[in-house]
Write a protein that holds these residues in place. Sequence first.
Motif, mmCIF file in Angstrom:
data_model
loop_
_atom_site.group_PDB
_atom_site.id
_atom_site.type_symbol
_atom_site.label_atom_id
_atom_site.label_comp_id
_atom_site.label_asym_id
_atom_site.label_seq_id
_atom_site.Cartn_x
_atom_site.Cartn_y
_atom_site.Cartn_z
ATOM 1 N N THR A 62 0.853 -1.186 0.000
ATOM 2 C CA THR A 62 0.000 0.000 0.000
ATOM 3 C C THR A 62 0.892 1.239 0.000
ATOM 4 O O THR A 62 2.037 1.170 0.452
ATOM 5 N N VAL A 63 0.356 2.318 -0.514
ATOM 6 C CA VAL A 63 1.057 3.595 -0.436
ATOM 7 C C VAL A 63 0.387 4.394 0.682
ATOM 8 O O VAL A 63 -0.814 4.677 0.616
ATOM 9 N N VAL A 64 1.148 4.690 1.714
ATOM 10 C CA VAL A 64 0.590 5.343 2.903
ATOM 11 C C VAL A 64 0.654 6.866 2.743
ATOM 12 O O VAL A 64 1.725 7.437 2.520
ATOM 13 N N HIS A 65 -0.511 7.517 2.857
ATOM 14 C CA HIS A 65 -0.584 8.976 2.731
ATOM 15 C C HIS A 65 -0.843 9.650 4.066
ATOM 16 O O HIS A 65 -0.655 10.848 4.210
ATOM 17 N N ASP A 66 -1.377 8.883 5.000
ATOM 18 C CA ASP A 66 -1.716 9.447 6.308
ATOM 19 C C ASP A 66 -1.128 8.476 7.322
ATOM 20 O O ASP A 66 -1.723 7.457 7.637
ATOM 21 N N GLY A 67 0.096 8.777 7.742
ATOM 22 C CA GLY A 67 0.826 7.780 8.509
ATOM 23 C C GLY A 67 1.195 8.219 9.906
ATOM 24 O O GLY A 67 0.649 9.188 10.443
ATOM 25 N N LEU A 68 2.137 7.506 10.474
ATOM 26 C CA LEU A 68 2.569 7.776 11.830
ATOM 27 C C LEU A 68 3.453 9.029 11.851
ATOM 28 O O LEU A 68 4.177 9.316 10.897
ATOM 29 N N GLU A 69 3.383 9.745 12.947
ATOM 30 C CA GLU A 69 4.161 10.961 13.169
ATOM 31 C C GLU A 69 5.645 10.756 12.793
ATOM 32 O O GLU A 69 6.254 11.564 12.108
ATOM 33 N N PHE A 71 6.994 8.939 10.685
ATOM 34 C CA PHE A 71 7.257 8.693 9.266
ATOM 35 C C PHE A 71 6.719 9.829 8.388
ATOM 36 O O PHE A 71 6.679 9.714 7.175
ATOM 37 N N LYS A 72 6.303 10.912 9.026
ATOM 38 C CA LYS A 72 5.643 12.021 8.343
ATOM 39 C C LYS A 72 6.470 12.575 7.178
ATOM 40 O O LYS A 72 5.928 12.875 6.111
ATOM 41 N N TYR A 77 4.702 6.958 1.578
ATOM 42 C CA TYR A 77 5.669 5.866 1.619
ATOM 43 C C TYR A 77 4.985 4.519 1.380
ATOM 44 O O TYR A 77 3.772 4.397 1.570
ATOM 45 N N MET A 79 4.370 0.681 2.177
ATOM 46 C CA MET A 79 4.466 -0.438 3.129
ATOM 47 C C MET A 79 4.119 -1.701 2.352
ATOM 48 O O MET A 79 3.214 -1.689 1.522
ATOM 49 N N VAL A 115 15.247 3.598 10.958
ATOM 50 C CA VAL A 115 13.792 3.466 10.913
ATOM 51 C C VAL A 115 13.118 4.570 11.714
ATOM 52 O O VAL A 115 12.194 5.222 11.247
ATOM 53 N N ARG A 116 13.581 4.790 12.919
ATOM 54 C CA ARG A 116 12.958 5.780 13.811
ATOM 55 C C ARG A 116 14.024 6.443 14.666
ATOM 56 O O ARG A 116 15.138 5.931 14.781
ATOM 57 N N ARG B 154 -5.756 -5.041 -1.214
ATOM 58 C CA ARG B 154 -4.987 -5.182 -2.460
ATOM 59 C C ARG B 154 -4.854 -6.659 -2.844
ATOM 60 O O ARG B 154 -5.022 -7.035 -3.984
ATOM 61 N N VAL B 201 -5.780 7.374 2.120
ATOM 62 C CA VAL B 201 -5.126 7.213 3.425
ATOM 63 C C VAL B 201 -4.010 6.181 3.277
ATOM 64 O O VAL B 201 -2.855 6.441 3.586
ATOM 65 N N GLU B 203 -3.464 3.467 0.082
ATOM 66 C CA GLU B 203 -4.082 3.031 -1.173
ATOM 67 C C GLU B 203 -4.327 1.519 -1.181
ATOM 68 O O GLU B 203 -3.462 0.777 -0.737
#
Lengths: 134, 385
Positions: A62-69, A71-72, A77, A79, A115-116, B154, B201, B203
């Motif tokens: 998946t392409v994350v658009h609303d993620g963890l602080e 990884f902002k 990004y 996953m 990573v963090r 997916r 959010v 995809e």
Amino acid sequence: MSEVPRFWRESRHRYRLVGTRCTNCDTLYFPPRVICPTCRRESVGKMKEEEMSGAGEIYSFTVVHDGLEQFKMQIPYVMALVKMKDGPFVTAQIVDCSPEEVKIGTKVTATLRKVRSEGKEGIIQYGYKFTICP
Amino acid sequence: MRDVYILGVGTTKFGELWDLSLRELASEAGLKAIMDAGIYAEDVDALYGANTSGGQFVDQEQIAALIADYSGISDLNIPSIRVEAGSASGGAALMQAYLAVKSGQLNTVVVGGVEKMTDVPSEVATEIIGGSLDAEWETFFGATECSIAAMIARRHEFEGKAKRENYAMFPVISHKHASMNDTSHFKNIIKIEDVINASPVAEPLTVFDNAPISDGASALVISADLKKINNASHPIRIKSSSAANDFLSLHDRRSVDSFRAVKKSSDSALSLAGLDIGKIDALEIHDSYSIAALIQLEEILGKDAVKMTEGNDFYFNSSKPLNVSGGLKAHGNPLGTSGLYQAVEATVQLRGKAGQRQVKDPKNFLIHNMGGLGTTSVSTVIGVD
């Protein structure tokens, strides 16, 4: 803020993809486990650490658009659920590529990355991410 | 073994409730349930409190004790225990309360759920919701719960089991039903294109595929005390409650795009109730994510589920009413509360008091509450005798 041992104790698993093999049924597990979910009590004392090759392919992503602080800065990004050549599935980021390059079945390989981190003075935590094989 | 009835139900409105604290929400719902049941605090043998992440949302643990205290019952020394099973906390608390009453040790119990999610910024809430995943091997590497749902979607689509539209329609149904419910977080009606084309959010999932971050509390009074059951204005029976679990993480599952725990718990609940799925008039399921709704239905209803999404079967006035409350998606998803609100809705519907969204003459509801994505599954059958 976390204490160092929390990350230190996982470093070989996260740096070198060390899992555990149940020598009773010959199945490799990652993340490492102390009990084999197939053999259960038969596996006690028979779980041996083993390093994976790092090779795998994308099983889903998946392409994350609303993620963890944490990884902002990286949004958007990728996953992915990576099916490792050695058997186990691993949840990880796919990096050094544009999201369009990622497909189910794409061959990937593990790489060690930051990573963090916990603020300016906290521990920098490293681990695996995956890149697309050339 | 003896029969267990729901004597009273109560709920707060769900939504971004800036002026209400966790303790105020919980005591409002509890008080409403007790008044609806026609009982007094002296009649209560125990309190089961469902809450998922109060320790992180509002820095509060020992939440059941707090609820009892602020509900004014501390002088009665009523045992008050919190139940936590991720977002299945509500269903799990209901099951524990049901079993306690069924066992004969307790006669009348209040089971309440509360979550106060909007006291932290939404990124922090996303982080806390991710607490239901594996912190060391999923969240650590950047996974959010929605990203896990997206990877399920997916793969499910890749396997040719369903198309985007087959699950994008669940938020549409939930919003339609929520528009007829006074306590809903959202009351707007949406179209399938709105779901698919909304901002992404993870995809292929968009904001409309996700249940919202909500505050809210719900409570029920359950009892096996014949005198109280006879005095109650409209008791509804809990016919069964059953749970099942799977691996915590998606990467450890035997299958990535099915929820085998859901099949186990729903089959078990139906069997304990002596019913088959054909006798279930309506379902409340855990539509935290649209794809999760579809996969639950594949497990509960079988292969027909995908086909049914192509018609109008799931509306309140159709053949298999689904999430007539508005679901988690549109009525709201205050994590630990959601499973209990499902039971409140089933009770109100079975009493015939659901107003505009009333299902025609229902006899049995199956409610399904889930922790994470198929990790913890609790199914409960609620019906009239």
